[in-house]
Design a protein around this motif. Sequence first.
Motif, PDB file in Angstrom:
ATOM      1  N   ILE A 125       0.829  -1.405   0.000  1.00 46.46           N
ATOM      2  CA  ILE A 125      -0.279  -0.164  -0.227  1.00 46.46           C
ATOM      3  C   ILE A 125       0.754   1.259  -0.373  1.00 46.46           C
ATOM      4  O   ILE A 125       0.599   1.982  -0.834  1.00 46.46           O
ATOM      5  CB  ILE A 125      -0.962  -0.141   0.825  1.00 46.46           C
ATOM      6  N   ASP A 126       1.745   1.596   0.441  1.00 47.17           N
ATOM      7  CA  ASP A 126       2.755   2.358   1.140  1.00 47.17           C
ATOM      8  C   ASP A 126       3.986   3.147  -0.926  1.00 47.17           C
ATOM      9  O   ASP A 126       3.956   4.183  -0.470  1.00 47.17           O
ATOM     10  CB  ASP A 126       3.750   2.151   2.155  1.00 47.17           C
ATOM     11  N   LYS A 154       2.582   1.597  -3.554  1.00 46.02           N
ATOM     12  CA  LYS A 154       1.368   2.579  -4.930  1.00 46.02           C
ATOM     13  C   LYS A 154       1.272   4.215  -3.750  1.00 46.02           C
ATOM     14  O   LYS A 154       0.436   4.447  -5.002  1.00 46.02           O
ATOM     15  CB  LYS A 154      -0.044   1.590  -4.285  1.00 46.02           C
ATOM     16  N   LEU A 155       1.441   4.373  -2.791  1.00 44.47           N
ATOM     17  CA  LEU A 155       0.621   5.540  -2.169  1.00 44.47           C
ATOM     18  C   LEU A 155       1.477   6.798  -2.637  1.00 44.47           C
ATOM     19  O   LEU A 155       1.883   7.240  -3.040  1.00 44.47           O
ATOM     20  CB  LEU A 155       0.657   5.655  -0.523  1.00 44.47           C
ATOM     21  N   ARG A 191       1.879   7.149  -6.339  1.00 43.16           N
ATOM     22  CA  ARG A 191       1.289   8.223  -6.783  1.00 43.16           C
ATOM     23  C   ARG A 191       1.661   9.240  -6.766  1.00 43.16           C
ATOM     24  O   ARG A 191       1.146  10.759  -7.006  1.00 43.16           O
ATOM     25  CB  ARG A 191      -0.008   7.699  -6.182  1.00 43.16           C
ATOM     26  N   THR A 224       2.293  12.881  -9.339  1.00 44.78           N
ATOM     27  CA  THR A 224       1.273  13.480  -9.231  1.00 44.78           C
ATOM     28  C   THR A 224       2.374  14.590 -10.013  1.00 44.78           C
ATOM     29  O   THR A 224       1.870  15.478 -10.072  1.00 44.78           O
ATOM     30  CB  THR A 224       0.330  13.784  -7.797  1.00 44.78           C
ATOM     31  N   PRO A 228       2.116   8.788   7.779  1.00 45.47           N
ATOM     32  CA  PRO A 228       2.061   8.916   6.258  1.00 45.47           C
ATOM     33  C   PRO A 228       1.995  10.046   5.228  1.00 45.47           C
ATOM     34  O   PRO A 228       2.215  11.169   5.642  1.00 45.47           O
ATOM     35  CB  PRO A 228       0.181   8.762   5.870  1.00 45.47           C
ATOM     36  N   GLN A 278       2.632  13.277   2.996  1.00 43.27           N
ATOM     37  CA  GLN A 278       1.776  13.955   2.735  1.00 43.27           C
ATOM     38  C   GLN A 278       2.679  14.633   1.019  1.00 43.27           C
ATOM     39  O   GLN A 278       3.304  14.708   0.491  1.00 43.27           O
ATOM     40  CB  GLN A 278       1.187  14.754   3.270  1.00 43.27           C
ATOM     41  N   GLN A 289      -6.378  11.039   6.490  1.00 46.71           N
ATOM     42  CA  GLN A 289      -5.105  10.939   5.508  1.00 46.71           C
ATOM     43  C   GLN A 289      -6.325  10.431   4.643  1.00 46.71           C
ATOM     44  O   GLN A 289      -5.656  10.045   3.043  1.00 46.71           O
ATOM     45  CB  GLN A 289      -5.016   9.807   6.051  1.00 46.71           C
ATOM     46  N   GLN A 316      -6.992  12.267   1.967  1.00 48.15           N
ATOM     47  CA  GLN A 316      -5.670  12.722   1.019  1.00 48.15           C
ATOM     48  C   GLN A 316      -5.861  11.599  -0.336  1.00 48.15           C
ATOM     49  O   GLN A 316      -4.939  11.682  -0.909  1.00 48.15           O
ATOM     50  CB  GLN A 316      -4.318  12.726   1.907  1.00 48.15           C
ATOM     51  N   ILE A 317      -6.001  10.429   0.605  1.00 48.70           N
ATOM     52  CA  ILE A 317      -5.938   9.628  -1.090  1.00 48.70           C
ATOM     53  C   ILE A 317      -7.085   9.449  -1.671  1.00 48.70           C
ATOM     54  O   ILE A 317      -7.267   9.688  -2.839  1.00 48.70           O
ATOM     55  CB  ILE A 317      -5.940   7.895  -0.730  1.00 48.70           C
ATOM     56  N   LEU A 329      -6.388  12.721  -4.618  1.00 48.34           N
ATOM     57  CA  LEU A 329      -5.105  11.713  -5.352  1.00 48.34           C
ATOM     58  C   LEU A 329      -5.649  11.718  -6.858  1.00 48.34           C
ATOM     59  O   LEU A 329      -5.231  10.769  -7.902  1.00 48.34           O
ATOM     60  CB  LEU A 329      -4.317  10.895  -4.614  1.00 48.34           C
ATOM     61  N   PHE A 363      -8.218   5.108  -8.600  1.00 53.79           N
ATOM     62  CA  PHE A 363      -7.570   5.233  -7.456  1.00 53.79           C
ATOM     63  C   PHE A 363      -7.458   4.435  -6.157  1.00 53.79           C
ATOM     64  O   PHE A 363      -6.775   3.558  -6.151  1.00 53.79           O
ATOM     65  CB  PHE A 363      -7.106   6.518  -7.805  1.00 53.79           C
ATOM     66  N   SER A 387      -2.654   3.340   9.210  1.00 59.37           N
ATOM     67  CA  SER A 387      -2.228   4.581   8.990  1.00 59.37           C
ATOM     68  C   SER A 387      -2.306   5.732   7.356  1.00 59.37           C
ATOM     69  O   SER A 387      -2.687   6.543   7.311  1.00 59.37           O
ATOM     70  CB  SER A 387      -1.369   4.953  10.053  1.00 59.37           C
ATOM     71  N   SER A 388      -1.896   4.345   6.942  1.00 58.57           N
ATOM     72  CA  SER A 388      -1.504   4.766   4.836  1.00 58.57           C
ATOM     73  C   SER A 388      -2.745   5.009   4.782  1.00 58.57           C
ATOM     74  O   SER A 388      -3.029   6.035   3.855  1.00 58.57           O
ATOM     75  CB  SER A 388      -0.562   3.765   4.592  1.00 58.57           C
TER      76      SER A 388
END
Lengths: 218, 151
Positions: free
Chosen positions: A49-50, A52-53, A56, A60, A168, A170, B29, B32-33, B36, B44, B89-90
Amino acid sequence: MSSFPPSLLPFPRFPSSSSFLGVEITSLTIMGVASEYQFHVLAVDDSLIDRKLIERLLKTSSYHVTAVDSGSKALEFLGLNNSDEDEQRNSNPVSVAPDDDQHHQQVAVNLIITDYCMPGMTGYDLLRKIKESSSFKDIPVVIMSSENIPSRINRCLEDGAEEFFLKPVQLSDVNKLRPHLMKGRSKEMQPNVNKRKGMEEIHSPDRTRTRYNELEVV
Amino acid sequence: MSPMALAALQTQLKNFVQSMFDKGVLDSQFGQIQALQDSSNPNFVDEVITLFCSDAERIITELNRYLGYQNVDLSKLDSYVHQLKGSSSSIGAHRLKLACVNLRQASDDRNKEGCARALNLITSEYCLLRSKFQTLIQLERSIIALETNQQ
């Protein structure tokens, strides 16, 4: 002209139209390549997941991204295979044949962003290996962690990390990467810092100076 | 296809997410996702939720299995709890993250019963979250379907 600063790429004035055209194309080519060149960030995180984040977030911001799930894969990608002999062998990419298939050494990395807590090699271990490498020590490294431990943060910064981001991560954190990337960029314009084949042909100051010198003679 | 149907769905989604914020199930958070996601990455949120759920289920299953054993070394839970807490958290799964902190504490206290209780809480928080995420994903997909039809 002899004290021509290589990092600035100024546009000199030329009296003759034919040489002017030649130089203009050259300069435009250089500037064209410089502006089209996307910064390439190598992201390292064992969490899917991290990854992927962060991918992105980086895309961006118009960065080209490669994401791997471990420190050892990161080193492998760079061509630093956990041994000094390999580094000797891989440290001069000019020797790599141009039609080498997917040889990762040809891909320049402008910044490494890595998670701290990973099984096997931690982000800190990876940081140390990068900074101890003669070929890669100038690549800026940023560390991410979900844990706010001041002694950990300080140790990373002291040992060469440019930034430490709390997860997380930003978009505002990713915005802080640009100055480090730009700094690395201007270092590339100077001799003997990054010996990457493609870039060398265009950005080598000797080559640039030679072109202008030839034109001066005209 | 009326634009009103699309607007209604978008409002429904917005209100639904807001209620999750209000209950503390999600935190900023997640916003925030959502930010994106754009026309170049229209799925996404869907993708992140899907990744999160499969990861969380894997970990929670493993935790439940492990705590079912007779003699457990509670420190072996730590790495799993760390991963789940990180993922929570993410994605902004606030209550689930707090439940992970609970389990970590019980594990540090070497309190096996406390761990079992904490894991029950994690499991129930996750089930609640998953059910809400499923609704959210359905709304997202309906919106995308309507938007595609209107193009």
